[in-house]
Design a protein around this motif. Structure first.
Motif, PDB file in Angstrom:
ATOM      1  N   GLU A  40      -4.299 -12.367   2.783  1.00  0.00           N
ATOM      2  CA  GLU A  40      -3.758 -12.798   1.498  1.00  0.00           C
ATOM      3  C   GLU A  40      -3.240 -11.593   0.723  1.00  0.00           C
ATOM      4  OE1 GLU A  40      -7.275 -14.787  -0.089  1.00  0.00           O
ATOM      5  OE2 GLU A  40      -7.540 -13.081  -1.462  1.00  0.00           O
ATOM      6  N   VAL A  41      -2.275 -11.835  -0.141  1.00  0.00           N
ATOM      7  CA  VAL A  41      -1.719 -10.758  -0.954  1.00  0.00           C
ATOM      8  C   VAL A  41      -1.340 -11.337  -2.318  1.00  0.00           C
ATOM      9  CG1 VAL A  41       0.573 -11.068   0.119  1.00  0.00           C
ATOM     10  CG2 VAL A  41       0.071  -8.957  -1.068  1.00  0.00           C
ATOM     11  N   PRO A  42      -1.751 -10.665  -3.404  1.00  0.00           N
ATOM     12  CA  PRO A  42      -1.366 -11.158  -4.734  1.00  0.00           C
ATOM     13  C   PRO A  42       0.152 -11.164  -4.873  1.00  0.00           C
ATOM     14  CG  PRO A  42      -2.959  -9.357  -4.899  1.00  0.00           C
ATOM     15  CD  PRO A  42      -2.534  -9.431  -3.465  1.00  0.00           C
ATOM     16  N   LEU A  43       0.666 -12.127  -5.593  1.00  0.00           N
ATOM     17  CA  LEU A  43       2.114 -12.191  -5.766  1.00  0.00           C
ATOM     18  C   LEU A  43       2.658 -10.914  -6.398  1.00  0.00           C
ATOM     19  CD1 LEU A  43       4.140 -14.479  -5.032  1.00  0.00           C
ATOM     20  CD2 LEU A  43       4.361 -14.833  -7.469  1.00  0.00           C
ATOM     21  N   SER A  44       1.828 -10.241  -7.214  1.00  0.00           N
ATOM     22  CA  SER A  44       2.271  -8.996  -7.862  1.00  0.00           C
ATOM     23  C   SER A  44       2.596  -7.913  -6.835  1.00  0.00           C
ATOM     24  CB  SER A  44       1.191  -8.488  -8.821  1.00  0.00           C
ATOM     25  OG  SER A  44      -0.023  -8.324  -8.114  1.00  0.00           O
ATOM     26  N   LEU A  67       4.664 -18.340 -10.932  1.00  0.00           N
ATOM     27  CA  LEU A  67       3.454 -17.982 -10.173  1.00  0.00           C
ATOM     28  C   LEU A  67       3.025 -16.547 -10.480  1.00  0.00           C
ATOM     29  CD1 LEU A  67       4.266 -19.539  -6.665  1.00  0.00           C
ATOM     30  CD2 LEU A  67       2.763 -20.475  -8.438  1.00  0.00           C
ATOM     31  N   ALA A  68       4.004 -15.649 -10.656  1.00  0.00           N
ATOM     32  CA  ALA A  68       3.684 -14.247 -10.943  1.00  0.00           C
ATOM     33  C   ALA A  68       2.956 -14.119 -12.285  1.00  0.00           C
ATOM     34  CB  ALA A  68       4.958 -13.409 -10.953  1.00  0.00           C
ATOM     35  N   LEU A 107       2.789 -16.520   8.944  1.00  0.00           N
ATOM     36  CA  LEU A 107       3.156 -17.830   8.412  1.00  0.00           C
ATOM     37  C   LEU A 107       2.458 -18.002   7.058  1.00  0.00           C
ATOM     38  CD1 LEU A 107       4.349 -20.767   9.053  1.00  0.00           C
ATOM     39  CD2 LEU A 107       1.997 -21.321   9.721  1.00  0.00           C
ATOM     40  N   ILE A 108       3.210 -18.230   6.027  1.00  0.00           N
ATOM     41  CA  ILE A 108       2.581 -18.522   4.731  1.00  0.00           C
ATOM     42  C   ILE A 108       1.896 -19.884   4.853  1.00  0.00           C
ATOM     43  CG2 ILE A 108       2.967 -18.967   2.271  1.00  0.00           C
ATOM     44  CD1 ILE A 108       5.346 -17.119   2.345  1.00  0.00           C
ATOM     45  N   THR A 109       0.640 -19.941   4.471  1.00  0.00           N
ATOM     46  CA  THR A 109      -0.094 -21.209   4.586  1.00  0.00           C
ATOM     47  C   THR A 109      -0.341 -21.854   3.220  1.00  0.00           C
ATOM     48  OG1 THR A 109      -2.129 -19.901   4.608  1.00  0.00           O
ATOM     49  CG2 THR A 109      -1.267 -20.661   6.745  1.00  0.00           C
ATOM     50  N   ALA A 110      -0.455 -21.022   2.169  1.00  0.00           N
ATOM     51  CA  ALA A 110      -0.772 -21.596   0.849  1.00  0.00           C
ATOM     52  C   ALA A 110      -0.505 -20.577  -0.254  1.00  0.00           C
ATOM     53  CB  ALA A 110      -2.244 -22.013   0.792  1.00  0.00           C
ATOM     54  N   VAL A 111      -0.456 -21.080  -1.466  1.00  0.00           N
ATOM     55  CA  VAL A 111      -0.451 -20.229  -2.655  1.00  0.00           C
ATOM     56  C   VAL A 111      -1.623 -20.691  -3.516  1.00  0.00           C
ATOM     57  CG1 VAL A 111       0.792 -19.621  -4.754  1.00  0.00           C
ATOM     58  CG2 VAL A 111       2.042 -19.882  -2.615  1.00  0.00           C
ATOM     59  N   LEU A 146       0.995 -16.126 -13.553  1.00  0.00           N
ATOM     60  CA  LEU A 146      -0.351 -16.719 -13.494  1.00  0.00           C
ATOM     61  C   LEU A 146      -1.231 -16.050 -12.434  1.00  0.00           C
ATOM     62  CD1 LEU A 146       0.803 -20.433 -13.887  1.00  0.00           C
ATOM     63  CD2 LEU A 146      -0.140 -18.928 -15.651  1.00  0.00           C
ATOM     64  N   ASP A 147      -0.799 -14.872 -11.951  1.00  0.00           N
ATOM     65  CA  ASP A 147      -1.584 -14.100 -10.981  1.00  0.00           C
ATOM     66  C   ASP A 147      -1.873 -14.864  -9.696  1.00  0.00           C
ATOM     67  OD1 ASP A 147      -1.735 -11.808 -12.525  1.00  0.00           O
ATOM     68  OD2 ASP A 147      -3.539 -12.478 -13.576  1.00  0.00           O
ATOM     69  N   ALA A 148      -0.878 -15.596  -9.214  1.00  0.00           N
ATOM     70  CA  ALA A 148      -1.060 -16.361  -7.976  1.00  0.00           C
ATOM     71  C   ALA A 148      -1.242 -15.417  -6.778  1.00  0.00           C
ATOM     72  CB  ALA A 148       0.160 -17.253  -7.739  1.00  0.00           C
ATOM     73  N   VAL A 149      -1.852 -15.962  -5.745  1.00  0.00           N
ATOM     74  CA  VAL A 149      -2.108 -15.207  -4.509  1.00  0.00           C
ATOM     75  C   VAL A 149      -1.475 -15.961  -3.338  1.00  0.00           C
ATOM     76  CG1 VAL A 149      -3.912 -14.387  -2.934  1.00  0.00           C
ATOM     77  CG2 VAL A 149      -4.270 -14.287  -5.418  1.00  0.00           C
ATOM     78  N   VAL A 150      -0.749 -15.224  -2.482  1.00  0.00           N
ATOM     79  CA  VAL A 150      -0.120 -15.834  -1.308  1.00  0.00           C
ATOM     80  C   VAL A 150      -1.058 -15.676  -0.110  1.00  0.00           C
ATOM     81  CG1 VAL A 150       1.895 -15.787   0.235  1.00  0.00           C
ATOM     82  CG2 VAL A 150       2.164 -15.231  -2.207  1.00  0.00           C
ATOM     83  N   CYS A 151      -1.357 -16.788   0.552  1.00  0.00           N
ATOM     84  CA  CYS A 151      -2.234 -16.764   1.740  1.00  0.00           C
ATOM     85  C   CYS A 151      -1.373 -16.956   2.985  1.00  0.00           C
ATOM     86  CB  CYS A 151      -3.253 -17.898   1.680  1.00  0.00           C
ATOM     87  SG  CYS A 151      -4.245 -17.853   0.183  1.00  0.00           S
ATOM     88  N   TYR A 152      -1.720 -16.230   4.033  1.00  0.00           N
ATOM     89  CA  TYR A 152      -0.934 -16.366   5.259  1.00  0.00           C
ATOM     90  C   TYR A 152      -1.845 -16.310   6.478  1.00  0.00           C
ATOM     91  CZ  TYR A 152      -1.349 -11.251   5.230  1.00  0.00           C
ATOM     92  OH  TYR A 152      -1.841  -9.968   5.185  1.00  0.00           O
TER      93      TYR A 152
END
Ligand code: FAD
Ligand code: SF4
Length: 331
Positions: free
Chosen positions: A186-190, A169-170, A211-215, A172-178
């Motif tokens: 949201e915060v980028p995985l980086s 995921l890192a 609570l993490i809701t999505a990536v 591919l510049d994924a973003v963590v949504c909470y």
């Protein structure tokens, strides 16, 4: 194991409120990590708030060609999803390289990102560990550390992050949504995993109780040739000694886009930005790929017993980039 309350949340707000109202409460995903840590006394929650029935399961498309991965999607469902396999194959490969079929059937995306280090001293209450008990010391630095970090560590902690999925995921510049009681974020995985510094117990940028809701996988990375490879002490059912997630876009013989992330070498997925810069805009010859791999490890600072990881990581990067570029590696 200490007694604890169990609560199954049906709505996101119920889960957030339950954790906000009880300082000792923790979310429960598949339970494959937190329950193990409860058994050895590292985790002692007063309440487990089960989030697996929340409406956060599944994978859907975004308008830009990316994907939204719900936090309670199991690792098995994520790895098998046709759009993940087609557009982001390294994510599927990374998930399948982790744990076992049974564990992947239980483990969730949110729980995988927040799983704790596998440093043996962390789970051993008789030994000092700054991550478990801040200020107590680090048994690994003078102890058994052949599988510990070579990049980004500090004198306070040399543990690695164990997740395979997070490395892919890192890259591919994924973003963590909470979600929090104050609203979503949201915060980028980086930037999701914090540098170790002098507080190895503070691991992520998530607000308390979030609570993490999505990536989200951005569309920009969709369709890149991507690959995840993992070196481990056994052929399966083992955490990474070193792993590499890479993605490449070559047009007219020139590298237009390149992503490289390493696992098993740092307290977080290690994105090799300067190595990517060395390759971008160039022809991916064997010599250039080797230079890129060497650059990725140029800041490595191994401990007495884990210098082998530097060579292993360099060789693995070179090999994975070579596979993606289709370049002959004999020089
Ligand atoms: C024998 C074994 C081998 C393994 N091998 C590998 C491997 O090779 N590679 C690898 O990557 N992993 C491996 N794992 C780890 C496994 O992948 C993790 O245990 C799993 O992904 C954790 O997911 P979970 O849903 O079970 O998390 P849980 O154990 O339920 O939770 C983990 C943490 O996340 C928190 N949490 C859970 N969901 C949320 C949410 N939505 N929002 C906020 N917080 C949340 C919990 O409170 C807890 O702190 C292995 C595990 C075992 C037991
Ligand atoms: S390396 Fe980190 S997790 Fe391991 S003993 Fe030291 S402080 Fe604890």
């Amino acid at each position: 194991m200490r007694e604890f309350a169990y609560q199954r949340a049906a709505q996101i707000r119920d889960a957030l409120t339950a954790v906000a109202d009880d300082a000792g409460a923790r979310y429960l995903g598949g339970g494959t990590n937190i329950v193990d840590l409860m058994k050895c006394g590292v985790e002692e929650p007063t309440r487990l708030v089960d989030v697996r029935r929340l409406p956060l399961d599944g994978v859907s498309g975004t308008p830009d060609g990316g994907l939204v991965i719900g936090a309670t999607t199991t690792n098995s469902d994520l790895a098998a999803h046709p759009e993940v396999r087609r557009r982001f194959p390294s994510v599927s490969q990374a998930v399948l390289a982790g744990a076992s079929g049974q564990l992947r059937n239980m483990a969730t995306v949110g729980g995988n990102l927040l799983q704790r280090t596998r440093c043996g001293y962390f789970a051993d209450l008789s030994r000092p560990c700054n991550k478990r008990t801040p200020g107590s010391g680090c048994a690994a630095i003078e102890g058994v550390h052949h599988n510990h970090a070579v990049l980004g560590h500090s004198e306070h902690c040399v543990a690695t992050h164990p997740s395979d999925m997070a490395v892919a995921l890192a890259a591919l510049d994924a973003v963590v949504c909470y979600e929090t009681l104050d609203g979503p974020g949201e915060v980028p995985l980086s930037r999701f995993y914090l540098p170790v510094g002098d507080r190895p117990d503070r691991e992520t940028a998530l607000p308390a109780g979030a609570l993490i809701t999505a990536v989200v996988l951005p569309g920009a990375a969709a369709g890149l040739r991507s690959r995840y490879r993992k070196v481990r002490e056994r052929a399966s059912y083992a955490f990474a000694t070193v792993s590499v997630a890479a993605a490449l876009d070559i047009r007219d013989g020139v590298v237009r886009d390149v992503r490289i992330a390493l696992g098993g070498v740092a307290s977080r997925p290690w994105r090799a930005g300067s190595a990517e810069a060395l390759l971008r805009g160039t022809r991916p010859t064997a010599d250039r790929l080797l230079a890129c791999a060497e650059e990725a490890l140029s800041e490595a600072n191994p401990l007495p017993d884990n210098g082998y990881k530097v060579i292993l990581a360099r060789n693995l990067i070179e090999a994975v980039l070579g596979e993606l570029a289709g370049t002959e590696m004999d020089r």
